[in-house]
Design a protein around this motif. Structure first.
Motif, PDB file in Angstrom:
ATOM      1  N   GLU A  35      70.356  24.507   9.814  1.00  0.00           N
ATOM      2  CA  GLU A  35      71.553  23.698  10.088  1.00  0.00           C
ATOM      3  C   GLU A  35      72.516  24.483  10.981  1.00  0.00           C
ATOM      4  O   GLU A  35      73.038  23.951  11.972  1.00  0.00           O
ATOM      5  CB  GLU A  35      72.236  23.340   8.766  1.00  0.00           C
ATOM      6  N   ALA A  36      72.743  25.744  10.635  1.00  0.00           N
ATOM      7  CA  ALA A  36      73.649  26.590  11.412  1.00  0.00           C
ATOM      8  C   ALA A  36      73.135  26.787  12.835  1.00  0.00           C
ATOM      9  O   ALA A  36      73.899  26.725  13.803  1.00  0.00           O
ATOM     10  CB  ALA A  36      73.825  27.938  10.717  1.00  0.00           C
ATOM     11  N   GLU A  37      71.831  26.989  12.977  1.00  0.00           N
ATOM     12  CA  GLU A  37      71.242  27.183  14.303  1.00  0.00           C
ATOM     13  C   GLU A  37      71.386  25.929  15.151  1.00  0.00           C
ATOM     14  O   GLU A  37      71.676  25.994  16.352  1.00  0.00           O
ATOM     15  CB  GLU A  37      69.757  27.561  14.163  1.00  0.00           C
ATOM     16  N   TRP A  38      71.208  24.758  14.518  1.00  0.00           N
ATOM     17  CA  TRP A  38      71.366  23.487  15.241  1.00  0.00           C
ATOM     18  C   TRP A  38      72.801  23.347  15.756  1.00  0.00           C
ATOM     19  O   TRP A  38      73.031  22.923  16.894  1.00  0.00           O
ATOM     20  CB  TRP A  38      71.012  22.317  14.316  1.00  0.00           C
ATOM     21  N   ILE A  39      73.781  23.719  14.939  1.00  0.00           N
ATOM     22  CA  ILE A  39      75.189  23.623  15.345  1.00  0.00           C
ATOM     23  C   ILE A  39      75.464  24.524  16.543  1.00  0.00           C
ATOM     24  O   ILE A  39      76.140  24.123  17.503  1.00  0.00           O
ATOM     25  CB  ILE A  39      76.120  23.967  14.163  1.00  0.00           C
ATOM     26  N   VAL A  40      74.923  25.738  16.525  1.00  0.00           N
ATOM     27  CA  VAL A  40      75.115  26.663  17.645  1.00  0.00           C
ATOM     28  C   VAL A  40      74.549  26.069  18.940  1.00  0.00           C
ATOM     29  O   VAL A  40      75.172  26.141  19.999  1.00  0.00           O
ATOM     30  CB  VAL A  40      74.466  28.033  17.338  1.00  0.00           C
ATOM     31  N   ILE A  41      73.370  25.453  18.843  1.00  0.00           N
ATOM     32  CA  ILE A  41      72.754  24.818  20.025  1.00  0.00           C
ATOM     33  C   ILE A  41      73.645  23.694  20.552  1.00  0.00           C
ATOM     34  O   ILE A  41      73.849  23.556  21.760  1.00  0.00           O
ATOM     35  CB  ILE A  41      71.342  24.291  19.679  1.00  0.00           C
ATOM     36  N   GLN A  42      74.191  22.876  19.615  1.00  0.00           N
ATOM     37  CA  GLN A  42      75.056  21.773  20.047  1.00  0.00           C
ATOM     38  C   GLN A  42      76.325  22.297  20.719  1.00  0.00           C
ATOM     39  O   GLN A  42      76.805  21.722  21.702  1.00  0.00           O
ATOM     40  CB  GLN A  42      75.435  20.889  18.841  1.00  0.00           C
ATOM     41  N   ILE A  43      76.874  23.392  20.191  1.00  0.00           N
ATOM     42  CA  ILE A  43      78.073  23.974  20.797  1.00  0.00           C
ATOM     43  C   ILE A  43      77.768  24.466  22.209  1.00  0.00           C
ATOM     44  O   ILE A  43      78.555  24.256  23.141  1.00  0.00           O
ATOM     45  CB  ILE A  43      78.628  25.120  19.920  1.00  0.00           C
ATOM     46  N   GLU A  44      76.605  25.090  22.381  1.00  0.00           N
ATOM     47  CA  GLU A  44      76.218  25.562  23.723  1.00  0.00           C
ATOM     48  C   GLU A  44      76.087  24.387  24.689  1.00  0.00           C
ATOM     49  O   GLU A  44      76.472  24.484  25.852  1.00  0.00           O
ATOM     50  CB  GLU A  44      74.914  26.353  23.651  1.00  0.00           C
ATOM     51  N   LYS A  45      75.569  23.268  24.194  1.00  0.00           N
ATOM     52  CA  LYS A  45      75.458  22.080  25.048  1.00  0.00           C
ATOM     53  C   LYS A  45      76.846  21.549  25.415  1.00  0.00           C
ATOM     54  O   LYS A  45      77.099  21.159  26.557  1.00  0.00           O
ATOM     55  CB  LYS A  45      74.646  20.995  24.339  1.00  0.00           C
ATOM     56  N   LEU A  46      77.748  21.525  24.424  1.00  0.00           N
ATOM     57  CA  LEU A  46      79.106  21.030  24.677  1.00  0.00           C
ATOM     58  C   LEU A  46      79.843  21.893  25.697  1.00  0.00           C
ATOM     59  O   LEU A  46      80.601  21.397  26.529  1.00  0.00           O
ATOM     60  CB  LEU A  46      79.913  21.002  23.372  1.00  0.00           C
ATOM     61  N   LEU A  47      79.607  23.204  25.614  1.00  0.00           N
ATOM     62  CA  LEU A  47      80.303  24.135  26.507  1.00  0.00           C
ATOM     63  C   LEU A  47      79.589  24.315  27.838  1.00  0.00           C
ATOM     64  O   LEU A  47      80.080  24.992  28.726  1.00  0.00           O
ATOM     65  CB  LEU A  47      80.460  25.501  25.829  1.00  0.00           C
ATOM     66  N   GLY A  48      78.408  23.733  27.949  1.00  0.00           N
ATOM     67  CA  GLY A  48      77.661  23.869  29.195  1.00  0.00           C
ATOM     68  C   GLY A  48      76.924  25.180  29.307  1.00  0.00           C
ATOM     69  O   GLY A  48      76.580  25.620  30.392  1.00  0.00           O
ATOM     70  N   GLY A  49      76.695  25.844  28.172  1.00  0.00           N
ATOM     71  CA  GLY A  49      75.959  27.111  28.186  1.00  0.00           C
ATOM     72  C   GLY A  49      76.897  28.287  28.164  1.00  0.00           C
ATOM     73  O   GLY A  49      77.560  28.576  29.147  1.00  0.00           O
ATOM     74  N   ALA A  50      76.983  28.951  27.015  1.00  0.00           N
ATOM     75  CA  ALA A  50      77.895  30.089  26.895  1.00  0.00           C
ATOM     76  C   ALA A  50      77.153  31.410  26.996  1.00  0.00           C
ATOM     77  O   ALA A  50      77.735  32.462  26.864  1.00  0.00           O
ATOM     78  CB  ALA A  50      78.647  30.009  25.563  1.00  0.00           C
ATOM     79  N   SER A  51      75.851  31.370  27.202  1.00  0.00           N
ATOM     80  CA  SER A  51      75.091  32.622  27.311  1.00  0.00           C
ATOM     81  C   SER A  51      73.948  32.437  28.301  1.00  0.00           C
ATOM     82  O   SER A  51      73.484  31.327  28.540  1.00  0.00           O
ATOM     83  CB  SER A  51      74.528  33.010  25.939  1.00  0.00           C
TER      84      SER A  51
END
Length: 672
Positions: free
Chosen positions: A507-523
């Motif tokens: 669940e936590a990993e899925w949230i991190v992926i969604q955040i990266e999508k929202l931000l357009g890639g943070a890494s």
């Protein structure tokens, strides 16, 4: 912008130039104590000329505000946020380098490339029309190009998305045309017409704001403009001469909410707002006890004891284990908030007597003692009760649904039977039952106060139709009362997403992926692995995102996942600062330094030298290092960790659902 530039006293609202301080012998004109002298005072002592005298042959210079800071002000987000960075890159590509843009680039071309708002900001900068409020006594200085109300009136537009077009004459809202706060007048009101209530209010809000004498209960659904209605009501009372600012006592449930309310009142009333007593129930009670400590036998400098101090005392006094002491303290807190005593339970009664002894001998109180003792004091002394009723003839209470029986009893002593009480809240948002809050005050309002009226605010201006409908569907399954329907004014928005995960780690990993999508890639990894294409789905920064959970124990997996992804986050709680794990070692050192007769500022400087300045505990305490030891310990005992939340800092927020109450975020994840 330095927080010790000019001289002054933050608590007294006094800010002075060095020459003004000298005329007053460096004493505060309000409290007559020594002023906190700023950097400019020392500069003036060393200078060979006055500030107004210019040396001959001075080289030409320009005063500029960096473009990221201008964008930060317009967008209401941190200057280093991803959103500001994105807009900065976009405008520089279109208009060339930053210095040229700020000084020479044609304003009409800036308007075409971005928006009239940015063009107006740069026009003001070039003309020197900059709002400068120098820092003093721990308050950071501010350099701005717009007053806050100007930005509110201009809809806080997106600079490049085309969501809103802003001009001097009108605002064309492409979205949400029915939102009453978005409809602007084509002409400015005359000076005689302008007032805090000239802003557009819907019919129900207007009724509540214009209510004058007698008790009024405002049932304010979520996102219905509760704080807006309350602050405009207070402003109108003062503007119409019905009340003096110091007579308008305003009670909230957190010090953060009190600061927010004062900030809004300042925008409506200017310096007059500084006289309005805006505080929490516990803050008011502390003031009452301070003013009447002799009647209660309290020593000078009494304060609220930390949980640690109370547990240690019971452990030693009653010869019990620490876990037992903690349980007894929790039971005592519940009994006091429920306005009950524990005399029927011998063990509890013994613990209460021990804590009373701690109070009498060392001046260390329970947190719950503040309201309990204030209520006892007023109920036994009619003369004193009358004094406070006359002192605060206009009382407003925010989040009225969260009153516990002890607060309810105190309020009834402060407000006459047919008094001017303005109570606002929503029974459907009552979530503090585990702390002792009860809806009794809400549902007994008509019985408690004669001639009471009720107004319901049922329009939601915050959330989309999807969110409002989903919340009502959830509430209908769990609510014993019939629900008032709330109308979503914003119209339709994004659908809610529900993701089912096998474990809390996935669940936590899925949230991190969604955040990266929202931000357009943070890494770089996010881009290389194909998790995101590098284009933001929406212009968000870290501070726009919140991750919520029912209890703090659920946050461990998401903290690990965010750390691994390199995402900055801050975890906040509703615990008093004195109970925060990161602060306990620091507070212990400060206590030792106080015992060694160091001043608070000397102790603070010593503490900073022995710790990293980025230590989260230091960051949370630094705003309190302004006063003497007595005030410092009071603030530590009354402030919650959440009160230290700075909306300008660019971090993902981790909070319990209870702690998130009253906050707004553009993207929200709810764990579990």
């Amino acid at each position: 912008e330095g927080k010790y530039h000019l001289d002054g006293h933050r608590k007294c609202g006094v800010c002075l130039e060095p020459e003004e301080s000298l005329k007053l012998d460096n004493l505060c004109p309000v409290c007559h104590k020594p002023l906190t002298l700023g950097v400019l005072y020392r500069v003036s002592q060393l200078a060979d000329r006055t500030l107004k005298e210019k040396p001959q042959h001075i080289d030409p210079f320009h005063n500029l505000v960096p473009l990221p800071e201008i964008l930060s002000e317009v967008l209401k987000t941190g200057p280093s946020s991803k959103k500001v960075e994105s807009y900065y890159e976009s405008i520089i590509k279109k208009c060339g380098n930053e210095l040229t843009l700020l000084q020479d680039y044609p304003l009409e071309d800036i308007e075409k490339a971005s928006s009239p708002l940015l063009s107006e900001a740069i026009s003001r900068l070039r003309q020197g029309q900059v709002i400068r409020k120098a820092g003093f006594d721990g308050e950071y200085g501010v350099i701005r190009l717009f007053e806050e109300k100007e930005l509110q009136d201009k809809l806080h537009p997106s600079l490049f998305s085309g969501e809103a077009i802003v001009s001097d004459k009108k605002i064309i809202a492409k979205k949400n045309p029915a939102h009453p706060q978005v409809i602007a007048q084509n002409k400015k009101p005359k000076a005689s017409e302008a007032s805090s209530t000239q802003v557009v209010l819907d019919e129900k809000q207007k009724q509540a704001v214009e209510h004058q004498e007698g008790p009024l209960l405002v049932v304010a659904g979520p996102g219905s403009g509760k704080t807006r209605t309350l602050t405009h009501r207070i402003a109108q009372l003062i503007e119409k001469g019905l009340a003096k600012p110091e007579q308008c006592l305003t009670l909230t449930f957190t010090r953060r909410a009190a600061k927010e309310m004062l900030s809004r009142l300042e925008k409506l009333l200017g310096k007059e707002a500084d006289k309005i007593p805006v505080t929490t129930f516990h803050g008011l009670s502390f003031k009452i006890l301070e003013e009447n400590r002799l009647e209660l036998g309290l020593p000078r400098g009494f304060r609220v004891a930390s949980l640690e101090e109370r547990m240690e005392y019971l452990e030693e006094k009653l010869k019990i284990k620490r876990t037992k002491a903690k349980k007894l303290i929790e039971k005592i807190a519940t009994a006091k908030s429920q306005h009950k005593n524990g005399e029927k339970d011998p063990e509890l009664a013994q613990a209460q007597l021990a804590l009373k002894d701690l109070r009498d001998t060392q001046g260390l109180l329970d947190y719950e003692d503040l309201i309990d003792l204030s209520q006892q004091l007023l109920s036994k002394d009619e003369r004193l009760q009358q004094y406070y009723q006359n002192r605060y003839p206009w009382i407003s209470v925010d989040e009225f649904q969260d009153l516990d029986p002890a607060q309810h009893a105190l309020l009834k002593l402060l407000v006459p039977k047919a008094g001017n009480l303005f109570a606002i809240g929503d029974p459907q948002q009552s979530i503090y039952g585990f702390r002792g809050s009860s809806l009794e005050a809400f549902f007994n309002f008509n019985e408690d106060f004669e001639g009471a009226q009720t107004i319901t605010l049922d329009k939601n201006y915050r959330s989309s139709t999807e969110i409002v409908q989903a919340s009502q569907q959830v509430m209908e399954k769990n609510c014993s009362q019939s629900l008032a329907k709330v109308q979503a004014i914003r119209g339709h928005g994004s659908l809610l997403q529900i993701h089912e995960a096998k474990t809390e780690k996935s669940e936590a990993e899925w949230i991190v992926i969604q955040i990266e999508k929202l931000l357009g890639g943070a890494s770089f990894f996010a881009l290389d692995s194909g998790r995101t294409e590098g284009h933001a789905l929406s212009e968000l920064s870290f501070s726009d995102i919140a991750i919520l959970y029912r209890q703090e124990s659920l946050s461990e997996a998401i903290e690990v996942a965010l750390s691994r992804a390199g995402f900055p986050y801050l975890k906040h709680s509703t615990r008093p600062l004195s109970e925060e794990a990161s602060l306990k070692p620091l507070l212990k050192i400060l206590k030792q330094q106080e015992a060694a007769s160091l001043s608070l500022k000397e102790a603070w400087e010593s503490l900073k030298k022995s710790h990293e300045t980025t230590h989260p505990g230091l960051l949370k305490l630094q705003t309190l290092i302004q006063e003497d030891w007595k005030n410092f310990w009071r603030e530590v005992s009354l402030d919650q960790d959440l009160d230290t939340l700075d909306p300008r800092s660019d971090y993902i927020r981790l909070l319990t659902l209870h702690a998130a109450k009253g906050l707004e975020f553009k993207a929200v994840f709810i764990l579990g």
